[in-house]
Each structure stands twice: as C-alpha cells, then as structure tokens.
Design a protein around this motif. Structure first.
Motif, PDB file in Angstrom:
ATOM      1  N   THR A  98       3.752   6.010  -2.828  1.00  9.18           N
ATOM      2  CA  THR A  98       5.045   6.589  -3.354  1.00  9.18           C
ATOM      3  C   THR A  98       4.934   6.797  -4.830  1.00  9.18           C
ATOM      4  OG1 THR A  98       6.108   5.190  -1.612  1.00  9.18           O
ATOM      5  CG2 THR A  98       7.530   6.580  -2.915  1.00  9.18           C
ATOM      6  N   ALA A  99       4.486   5.537  -5.400  1.00 12.79           N
ATOM      7  CA  ALA A  99       4.242   5.568  -6.958  1.00 12.79           C
ATOM      8  C   ALA A  99       3.198   6.837  -7.375  1.00 12.79           C
ATOM      9  CB  ALA A  99       3.624   4.213  -7.272  1.00 12.79           C
ATOM     10  N   LEU A 100       2.388   6.926  -6.569  1.00 12.30           N
ATOM     11  CA  LEU A 100       1.432   8.242  -6.812  1.00 12.30           C
ATOM     12  C   LEU A 100       1.910   9.349  -6.761  1.00 12.30           C
ATOM     13  CD1 LEU A 100      -1.925   7.655  -4.651  1.00 12.30           C
ATOM     14  CD2 LEU A 100      -1.594   7.824  -7.019  1.00 12.30           C
ATOM     15  N   LYS A 101       3.006   9.664  -5.962  1.00 11.85           N
ATOM     16  CA  LYS A 101       3.643  10.953  -5.623  1.00 11.85           C
ATOM     17  C   LYS A 101       4.765  11.094  -7.258  1.00 11.85           C
ATOM     18  CE  LYS A 101       6.553  13.803  -2.881  1.00 11.85           C
ATOM     19  NZ  LYS A 101       7.536  13.569  -1.699  1.00 11.85           N
ATOM     20  N   ALA A 102       5.144   9.927  -7.282  1.00 13.39           N
ATOM     21  CA  ALA A 102       5.886  10.007  -8.572  1.00 13.39           C
ATOM     22  C   ALA A 102       5.375  10.108  -9.941  1.00 13.39           C
ATOM     23  CB  ALA A 102       6.918   8.644  -8.581  1.00 13.39           C
ATOM     24  N   ASN A 103       4.458   9.551 -10.084  1.00 12.37           N
ATOM     25  CA  ASN A 103       3.631   9.535 -11.281  1.00 12.37           C
ATOM     26  C   ASN A 103       2.305   9.183 -11.298  1.00 12.37           C
ATOM     27  OD1 ASN A 103       2.630   9.613 -14.080  1.00 12.37           O
ATOM     28  ND2 ASN A 103       4.834   9.487 -15.086  1.00 12.37           N
ATOM     29  N   GLU A 104       1.302   9.852 -11.091  1.00 10.18           N
ATOM     30  CA  GLU A 104       0.091   9.286 -10.856  1.00 10.18           C
ATOM     31  C   GLU A 104      -0.467   8.660 -12.066  1.00 10.18           C
ATOM     32  OE1 GLU A 104      -2.537  11.833  -8.063  1.00 10.18           O
ATOM     33  OE2 GLU A 104      -4.036  11.627  -9.742  1.00 10.18           O
ATOM     34  N   LYS A 105      -0.282   9.371 -13.150  1.00  6.07           N
ATOM     35  CA  LYS A 105      -1.088   8.736 -14.524  1.00  6.07           C
ATOM     36  C   LYS A 105      -0.677   7.152 -14.664  1.00  6.07           C
ATOM     37  CE  LYS A 105      -1.927  12.925 -16.969  1.00  6.07           C
ATOM     38  NZ  LYS A 105      -1.132  13.786 -16.355  1.00  6.07           N
ATOM     39  N   ARG A 106       0.675   6.751 -14.097  1.00  2.46           N
ATOM     40  CA  ARG A 106       1.020   5.298 -14.584  1.00  2.46           C
ATOM     41  C   ARG A 106       0.409   4.132 -13.606  1.00  2.46           C
ATOM     42  NH1 ARG A 106       7.373   5.436 -15.917  1.00  2.46           N
ATOM     43  NH2 ARG A 106       6.837   3.276 -16.314  1.00  2.46           N
ATOM     44  N   VAL A 107       0.084   4.798 -12.376  1.00  2.00           N
ATOM     45  CA  VAL A 107      -0.477   4.089 -11.380  1.00  2.00           C
ATOM     46  C   VAL A 107      -1.653   2.773 -11.771  1.00  2.00           C
ATOM     47  CG1 VAL A 107      -1.435   3.790  -9.143  1.00  2.00           C
ATOM     48  CG2 VAL A 107       0.675   5.225  -9.375  1.00  2.00           C
ATOM     49  N   PRO A 108      -2.588   3.437 -12.547  1.00  2.00           N
ATOM     50  CA  PRO A 108      -3.674   2.796 -13.048  1.00  2.00           C
ATOM     51  C   PRO A 108      -3.318   1.490 -13.923  1.00  2.00           C
ATOM     52  CG  PRO A 108      -4.174   4.889 -13.115  1.00  2.00           C
ATOM     53  CD  PRO A 108      -2.744   4.821 -12.900  1.00  2.00           C
ATOM     54  N   PHE A 109      -1.917   1.716 -14.643  1.00  2.88           N
ATOM     55  CA  PHE A 109      -1.608   0.892 -15.508  1.00  2.88           C
ATOM     56  C   PHE A 109      -0.952  -0.049 -14.973  1.00  2.88           C
ATOM     57  CE2 PHE A 109      -1.595   4.813 -18.264  1.00  2.88           C
ATOM     58  CZ  PHE A 109      -2.349   4.184 -18.970  1.00  2.88           C
ATOM     59  N   LEU A 110      -0.677  -0.007 -13.599  1.00  4.49           N
ATOM     60  CA  LEU A 110       0.003  -0.990 -12.747  1.00  4.49           C
ATOM     61  C   LEU A 110      -1.288  -2.033 -12.126  1.00  4.49           C
ATOM     62  CD1 LEU A 110       3.003   0.797 -11.190  1.00  4.49           C
ATOM     63  CD2 LEU A 110       3.000  -0.925 -13.031  1.00  4.49           C
ATOM     64  N   GLY A 111      -2.204  -1.460 -12.430  1.00  2.00           N
ATOM     65  CA  GLY A 111      -3.427  -2.370 -11.737  1.00  2.00           C
ATOM     66  C   GLY A 111      -3.954  -1.580 -10.247  1.00  2.00           C
ATOM     67  N   TYR A 112      -3.473  -0.700 -10.080  1.00  4.93           N
ATOM     68  CA  TYR A 112      -3.982   0.063  -8.733  1.00  4.93           C
ATOM     69  C   TYR A 112      -4.900   1.181  -8.915  1.00  4.93           C
ATOM     70  CZ  TYR A 112      -0.309  -2.580  -6.890  1.00  4.93           C
ATOM     71  OH  TYR A 112       0.728  -3.709  -6.287  1.00  4.93           O
ATOM     72  N   SER A 113      -5.943   1.305  -8.212  1.00  4.46           N
ATOM     73  CA  SER A 113      -6.820   2.356  -7.988  1.00  4.46           C
ATOM     74  C   SER A 113      -6.158   3.711  -7.475  1.00  4.46           C
ATOM     75  CB  SER A 113      -8.207   2.018  -7.296  1.00  4.46           C
ATOM     76  OG  SER A 113      -8.801   3.260  -7.034  1.00  4.46           O
ATOM     77  N   VAL A 114      -6.194   4.622  -8.265  1.00  3.56           N
ATOM     78  CA  VAL A 114      -5.387   5.951  -7.541  1.00  3.56           C
ATOM     79  C   VAL A 114      -6.480   6.314  -6.571  1.00  3.56           C
ATOM     80  CG1 VAL A 114      -4.893   8.128  -8.126  1.00  3.56           C
ATOM     81  CG2 VAL A 114      -4.607   6.663  -9.985  1.00  3.56           C
ATOM     82  N   TRP A 115      -7.762   6.247  -6.791  1.00  2.00           N
ATOM     83  CA  TRP A 115      -8.819   7.198  -5.977  1.00  2.00           C
ATOM     84  C   TRP A 115      -8.726   6.388  -4.751  1.00  2.00           C
ATOM     85  CZ3 TRP A 115     -12.892   5.450  -3.213  1.00  2.00           C
ATOM     86  CH2 TRP A 115     -13.739   6.580  -2.720  1.00  2.00           C
ATOM     87  N   ARG A 116      -8.741   5.041  -4.698  1.00  2.00           N
ATOM     88  CA  ARG A 116      -8.956   4.009  -3.505  1.00  2.00           C
ATOM     89  C   ARG A 116      -7.489   4.401  -2.524  1.00  2.00           C
ATOM     90  NH1 ARG A 116      -9.754  -1.941  -4.574  1.00  2.00           N
ATOM     91  NH2 ARG A 116     -11.492  -1.174  -5.809  1.00  2.00           N
ATOM     92  N   ALA A 117      -6.209   4.411  -3.099  1.00  2.00           N
ATOM     93  CA  ALA A 117      -4.951   4.671  -2.401  1.00  2.00           C
ATOM     94  C   ALA A 117      -5.025   6.265  -1.837  1.00  2.00           C
ATOM     95  CB  ALA A 117      -3.944   4.531  -3.334  1.00  2.00           C
ATOM     96  N   ARG A 118      -5.534   7.060  -2.743  1.00  2.00           N
ATOM     97  CA  ARG A 118      -5.421   8.442  -1.959  1.00  2.00           C
ATOM     98  C   ARG A 118      -6.508   8.760  -1.016  1.00  2.00           C
ATOM     99  NH1 ARG A 118      -4.334  13.396  -5.793  1.00  2.00           N
ATOM    100  NH2 ARG A 118      -6.530  14.146  -4.764  1.00  2.00           N
TER     101      ARG A 118
ATOM    102  N   PHE B  57       0.779  -1.152  -0.033  1.00  2.00           N
ATOM    103  CA  PHE B  57      -0.053   0.062  -0.027  1.00  2.00           C
ATOM    104  C   PHE B  57       0.953   1.157   0.083  1.00  2.00           C
ATOM    105  CE2 PHE B  57      -1.642   3.243   3.079  1.00  2.00           C
ATOM    106  CZ  PHE B  57      -2.649   3.727   2.186  1.00  2.00           C
ATOM    107  N   GLY B  58       1.837   1.338   0.586  1.00  2.00           N
ATOM    108  CA  GLY B  58       3.028   2.379   0.878  1.00  2.00           C
ATOM    109  C   GLY B  58       3.352   2.723  -0.302  1.00  2.00           C
ATOM    110  N   ARG B  59       3.797   1.379  -1.028  1.00  2.00           N
ATOM    111  CA  ARG B  59       4.565   1.693  -2.191  1.00  2.00           C
ATOM    112  C   ARG B  59       3.824   2.249  -3.464  1.00  2.00           C
ATOM    113  NH1 ARG B  59       9.607  -0.772  -1.060  1.00  2.00           N
ATOM    114  NH2 ARG B  59       9.461  -0.381   0.975  1.00  2.00           N
ATOM    115  N   VAL B  60       2.376   1.913  -3.349  1.00  2.00           N
ATOM    116  CA  VAL B  60       1.561   2.488  -4.227  1.00  2.00           C
ATOM    117  C   VAL B  60       1.403   4.151  -4.061  1.00  2.00           C
ATOM    118  CG1 VAL B  60      -0.770   2.679  -5.029  1.00  2.00           C
ATOM    119  CG2 VAL B  60       0.093   0.677  -4.569  1.00  2.00           C
TER     120      VAL B  60
END
Lengths: 350, 393
Positions: free
Chosen positions: A198-218, A193-196
């Motif tokens: 960190t990924a959000l902060k680095a590049n939010e647009k790519r996170v959904p491509f890794l299969g994670y929900s941006v909204w849920r993590a935020r 969860f924490g890595r997601v």
C-alpha cells in the motif's frame, strides 16, 4: 485499534460472505432444477474472477497495471491441460500449474519489474503477446487450434470425490478455490507485507527510507498475482475440456482489467463481483444482439463516468459506515484524533 | 448490485427450466443452433453462413418443413474464439435445446464444439472450417463436414496446375499461423506429386499491412507460380502491392479457396485478374439447381453467394434428408442416417463418407477473369477426396 484499511477490508469480507451465500443459494436452485448451462457459466465466471483478482492485487495494491495477466492464466491452463492428458489427477494438475506459473512469474517479474508505470503496462502486454504467439505457432501445443481431449476428471478430497463433469459439484469446488485465493490475498495484505505494498502505491520513493526494499515487495506482489492467475487458469480445461491460445490473448487480459474497474480497484472482492457481472452481461447481451461489444463498451463508460470507484467502491463506504455505527466501534472513534497529525504530515510532505 | 445479479441469474434459471419443460414435445419446430462469428474479423464469413442457412430454412419451411416440422434457427455470436464458441454452443444445447448445431468458422472453434457435442450427445456440422484434422486425426463421431477440406482443394488445384504449367517453379506465401502453414504444406505436397518445383516459402503475420518486405525474396527465386493462402483484407493488400510493384506480370497466382472471395474481390480490383483456386463451389456452376439457388440468394440478400453460403445452404437439406430417413431427431439415428447419405446441393450431389464424416463432392478450378470467377476445370469427387485418416470410429 482498526485503521482505515482494516475497516474497509472488513466491509469487503462482508461482501465476500454475501457473495458466497448468494452463490450457494443459486447453486442450490441450479441443483434442484437440474440446470447445467447456468451453473457452468457461473463456474467460468468464477475462474475468470480469479484472473481479475490477480489484476486487482497488482493494480489496487502495488499500483502496477498489468495488461498481460492472461499470460499466467494461459500457462496455468496449458500446463494443467497437458498434465491432465497424461495423468487425470486434479491435485497433480494444480501442483504442476502452481510450479509452472511460479517459475514463469519469477522470470516475467525479473523482466517487468525493471520498469514502472506505463512501461510496466507495455512490458506485461508485450510478454503476454509474445508468449501467446509462440503457443499459437507451436504444433506440439495444438497451435491455433488449441488442444481438445482433456478428460473429465474425478476430484478426490480424502474419502470423497467430485466429478468435474458435475455442474454443481465443480461449481462448489471452484467457488471454494477462488474464495480461498481471495482469503489468502486479503490475509497477506493485512500483514506488514501488505502495508508495504500500500505504501508503494502511495509513494514509492519514501518506502526505501522506511527500510523496505521496493524491488522485493513489487516482485513478491507480481509473483503472487502470477500464481493466483495460474491456479485459476488451471481450472479452465477441467471445466471446458480444451485450451486455445485465445486464452492468452489481450482480450482475456483486457476483460480482467475491465472486471476490476467495473467492480472497484483495490477492493479485491470488487474484482470477483465485476468478473461475474461481466461474464453474465456478455452472455445475455451477446445472445440478444451481435452488437454486444458496443453495449458493453457503453456500459463500461457509464460506469467509469458515474461510478469511478466501481460498484463495490460505491457500495463499500456505506457498509463501512454501517460497521462503524455498531457498538464495538465506539473506542475506535477516538482513533482519528490521534491519527490526524500523522496524516497531515504525510500530506504536506508529498 | 448483488440483488440485481441474483435476479438476473434466477431469471435465467427460471427461463432454463421453462424451456426444458417443453423439450419433450416432438411436434414443435426443429431447432438448429448456429454458433458463428457475427462480430470481428470473420463477420463476412458468418454473414454468408447466416444467409445460406436462412434461405434454406425459408425454402424448407415453405415446402412443409422437415418431416412435417418447421425449422427454427437460433443464432449466437462466437467471435471466432473457441472459448466463446463453446460457451455459446453449450447454451444452445442446454438452454435452447437445439437438435443440431452448425456455423463454426475457425477450426479451433469447430474442434472444441465437436468435443462439446460429444459430451452433450448431440450432433454438429461445419460448413466452413477446412483444416484436414477435423475429419482426420481429430475426427469426432458427432461432427460432420459438408464443405471441401484443404486436401480436396489442393488436389484439384494441383491437377489443373500440372496441365496448365507443367514443372513450374512455385513460391509459397502463407499467413503465419497453423492453418496458413498447413494449407501451404498440403498444397506443396500435392503440387510436388504432380511435378512442380518449390522455389521457396515465407510466412507473413496475420493482418500484415506491408507485404513488400517479402517481394525481394520472391523476385530472387524467379517463380512462375505464386501460391498464397492469406485471406480477407490480407489478400487485398498482398495482391494490390504485388501489382504496384509490377510483380504480377508473367506470374500465375493461385491460392486457397478463401483467399479471393466475393467479399474482397471488388476491393482487390484488377490485381485479382488471373487468380486461380480449387473450390467446392462457384456461383458460375452451370446447373439448373445452382441457377435457382443463386437467384433466390441474390433476391434475399442483394449479394452473390460464396462457398460458405452455398455449403451452409446445402447442409440443411442434408439434415432434412437424414431426419426424414431416420424418422427421428435422436442423435444416434440421425448419425446413422447421415453416414453414407447422398443428397443434392446447388453444386451437385454430395456424399458423406461414413468412415470420417467428410463430404465427397465434385471439385472445380476457378479463375478470375474480368472481376468474376470462371470455372476452367473440374475434378471428380472420388479423385479429390484423399484417404480416410480417421481412426476413432
């Protein structure tokens, strides 16, 4: 097998350990000399450190600047105060503050997480101001005068009990709660969860491509931050015996952001150091001159200019280097070679 | 950086122990803590509090001090924030070991500091806060008030208004926060008791830049009297905007005692003409003690005293009288001595009512004429004080 984040968090943990040891040492000195004021000032600094921790969780990890984190701090404080005036139970007050800030953070998160960046900062600021004004004008909540008459409670831990009126006792209770919140946050950030985040902060647009929900993590980060702020706020009326709407004002949120920047964004423990430093500076400089805001403002600017990563951001790489040099770090040295191509790829893609 | 924090803390702790070591000495100066806003919106009020106390301390010390001991004032900035006020007050009680505390301005700070004084078994007094609750339902055995509370001010003003404009229609404009609402409610009840009619009421946010949005409502009800309890720069904007819109002709503007003060009267200029209010103090009071006080205050500070300066000045003489009567600075003895104490201040004799720790004092109605407040009426102390609503002691 340690990556960069784990490596730096280990340095943060070492600094956290130092912090706890220093606090225990000072508490011991305070107890021996029969001090009241400095121990209670330290307790207040720790309570505001909890608020700063929640700001750092948002700003340092998911990259969202909250200018209204005092909202949850205030909700925690008011709910705890109201509970304590009915039933003087520490655990009940904490549970009530937990429930109230959970609910408030879910509602606040649903509103604030619809937007990003500067709009997120503005929405969180607005939410806190609106709520603070409502409290400020609600006679049932004491309105602008706040509420006094919150009793000094006994905090029961099984067979033992500590009075919130005992400077050293309550200091230790607050220290363990705030460091507990730090440990919990640090643990969660070390999970996937924490890595997601960190990924959000680095590049939010790519996170959904890794299969994670941006909204849920935020949303999860926002609610967690709200809970930490709320639980810290719940401790305030136990220490000071009153609550006032000023606790929700921008000055409180702003101080938390300053603490985080002073201590180092994204270091977690930096927020705690920064907050303690700010409270002590304000107290000392405030007694010395009425132009304390100018002095603190200047110090803040100097810090941003010469230590842009904050105090802990400046110290931590040196501690990391120390930790790397130790023998067990040997095999880990081979890691960077394997990591490089991936790092290069992500660099070129963004 | 950790070591720096530790050093600061240890330094602080050592300072704390060094100071507590000397606290037993009864021969040293009597320390009086002053927690007052020295920065932010309320700075002008804190300034008057400071000037008043400093002048009184200087005079008391020159005349031999309190029971032979000199008076030392210790100032702390409370930023008009109860959370800061409580922290600073605790520092004064615990580290500076002050014998007495005063200076709080907004009622939230005063109430929170009263509770802190109770928990530290020390006494405190306010010379500024006028919320009725401080000596009413939230009264504290450790808090005293030497200034006039809201009810005293509104009773005096309403009594004058009933004579000046009988059965007038009054419109109310208050700042939108609890104190603003409670001052409006208090005056409304006093005015309705003396026969005035209520035209309507509106509450504007603190720090409003534009009051003209309310003028339509005011004009529509055609009031003869406008009551307002805005303060500081808000009054400047309200009154000058009323004047610019020509609404001041034929309208009597009355207000709370903090609405027009020596701090903002110059900025309001001609728009302040005719403004009337009920106060516990005016530099115009025609008594030799007051003339002497005003002269000394002007000489020391190059400014006129206002009610905050005068009430703060008077407080130290009450404390002096109480300590000398009690023969000690011990909390319980001084509290007993303060209860029912009558002492002389620039504005006349004041008596602290034992039942609620509220000072009874003659009240005045003052009106701005040619940029200066003139006393136009007065009400005896007993007629303005109102019932004792404190049930805690």
């Amino acid at each position: 097998m340690h990556d960069r984040l784990t490596q730096s968090m280990r340095a943060s943990h070492l600094l956290a350990l130092l912090f706890v040891l220093a606090s225990l040492g000072l508490a011991a000195i305070g107890a021996v000399t029969g001090d009241t004021f400095y121990l209670r000032l330290g307790t207040e600094a720790l309570i505001f450190a909890g608020l700063a921790l929640s700001v750092d969780l948002l700003l340092g990890y998911s990259g969202a600047l909250s200018l209204g984190q005092a909202l949850y701090f205030g909700i925690g404080a008011y709910v705890s105060a109201l509970t304590l005036m009915k039933v003087p139970s520490f655990w009940l007050a904490m549970a009530a503050a937990f429930a109230a800030s959970l609910l408030a953070a879910i509602i606040g998160g649903l509103i604030a997480n619809r937007v990003r960046g500067v709009y997120f900062a503005l929405i969180t600021f607005g939410l806190a101001q609106v709520f603070a004004k409502v409290v400020y004008n609600t006679r049932e909540l004491g309105a602008s005068d706040g509420m006094i008459g919150i009793p000094v409670i006994e905090i029961g831990f099984g067979p033992f009990s500590v009075s919130a009126g005992s400077p050293v006792g309550f200091f230790l209770v607050v220290l363990s709660i705030i460091m507990g919140l730090y440990a919990l946050t640090a643990y969660l950030l070390d999970t996937p969860f924490g890595r997601v985040l960190t990924a959000l902060k680095a590049n939010e647009k790519r996170v959904p491509f890794l299969g994670y929900s941006v909204w849920r993590a935020r949303m999860a980060a926002y609610v967690l931050a709200g809970l930490i702020a709320g639980l810290s706020g719940a401790l305030y009326p136990m220490l000071r015996g009153f609550v006032s709407p000023e606790l929700m004002f921008f000055a409180t949120s702003g101080n938390a952001v300053i603490s985080v920047i002073l201590g180092g964004v994204g270091t977690l423990i930096g927020a705690i150091y920064g907050s303690v430093l700010l409270v002590i500076l304000k107290s000392i400089i405030g007694s010395w001159t009425e132009h304390h805001l100018i002095v603190i403002g200047a110090l803040f600017m100097v810090c941003v200019m010469f230590l842009p990563k904050g105090l802990i951001g400046f110290v931590r790489p040196r501690i990391e280097a120390l930790l790397m040099r130790r023998p067990q770090a040997g095999p880990a040295l081979a890691e960077p070679a394997r990591l490089t191509p991936a790092a290069l790829k992500s660099g070129s893609a963004s | 950086m950790t070591s720096a924090i530790i050093k600061t803390l240890i330094g602080g702790l050592l300072a704390a122990t060094a100071l507590s070591g000397g606290a037993f000495a009864q021969s040293g100066p009597i320390k009086i803590g002053v927690v007052t806003p020295l920065s932010g919106t309320y700075t002008p009020i804190g300034q008057q509090v400071r000037w008043g106390l400093e002048l009184a301390a200087k005079e008391i010390n020159a005349a031999g001090g309190v029971a032979g001991r000199q008076v030392a004032l210790v100032f702390e900035d409370e930023e008009a924030n109860p959370a800061v006020a409580v922290q600073k007050a605790e520092k004064l009680f615990q580290v500076e070991k002050v014998d007495f505390l005063t200076g709080t301005v907004n009622s939230g700070s005063t109430l929170a500091v009263a509770q802190l004084a109770e928990r530290n078994n020390k006494l405190a007094a306010t010379t500024v806060s006028f919320a009725d609750s401080i000596t009413g339902d939230k009264c504290s055995p450790n808090m005293f008030r030497v200034n006039a509370r809201a009810e005293q001010q509104s009773v005096a003003l309403a009594a004058w208004l009933a004579k000046e404009k009988p059965k007038a229609k009054v419109y109310y404009l208050g700042p939108d926060y609890e104190m603003g609402r409670s001052t409006v409610a208090a005056f409304k009840s006093s005015a309705e008791k003396t026969g005035s009619a209520t035209g309507g009421e509106v509450f504007a946010p603190l720090d409003s830049k534009d009051y003209t949005q309310y003028f339509g409502q005011i004009r529509a009800t055609r009031p003869q009297v406008l009551y307002t309890s805005v303060a500081g720069n808000d009054t400047v904007r309200l009154l000058t905007q009323l004047q610019d819109f020509g609404l001041l002709s034929g309208l009597t503007v009355v207000g709370a005692s903090g609405t027009v003060t020596s701090q903002n009267i110059t900025a309001i200029g001609a728009a302040a003409e005719g403004f009337a209010t009920g106060v516990g103090y005016s530099p115009q009071i025609d008594r030799p003690e007051n003339k002497k006080f005003v002269e000394a205050f002007r000489a020391a500070n190059k400014a006129d005293p206002d009610l905050y300066g005068a009430d703060s000045y008077g407080l130290l003489f009450a404390y002096k009288a109480a300590v000398e009567k009690a023969g000690s600075t011990e909390t319980d003895k001084v509290r007993e001595a303060l209860r029912g104490l009558t002492w002389q201040t620039p504005q006349g004799a004041k008596t602290i009512r034992a039942g609620d720790h509220q000072a009874m004092q003659p009240m005045y109605v003052v009106r701005v004429t040619k940029g200066k407040f003139d006393i136009i009426d007065n009400v005896a102390a007993e007629n303005a004080i109102g019932p004792d609503a404190c049930t805690r002691f």
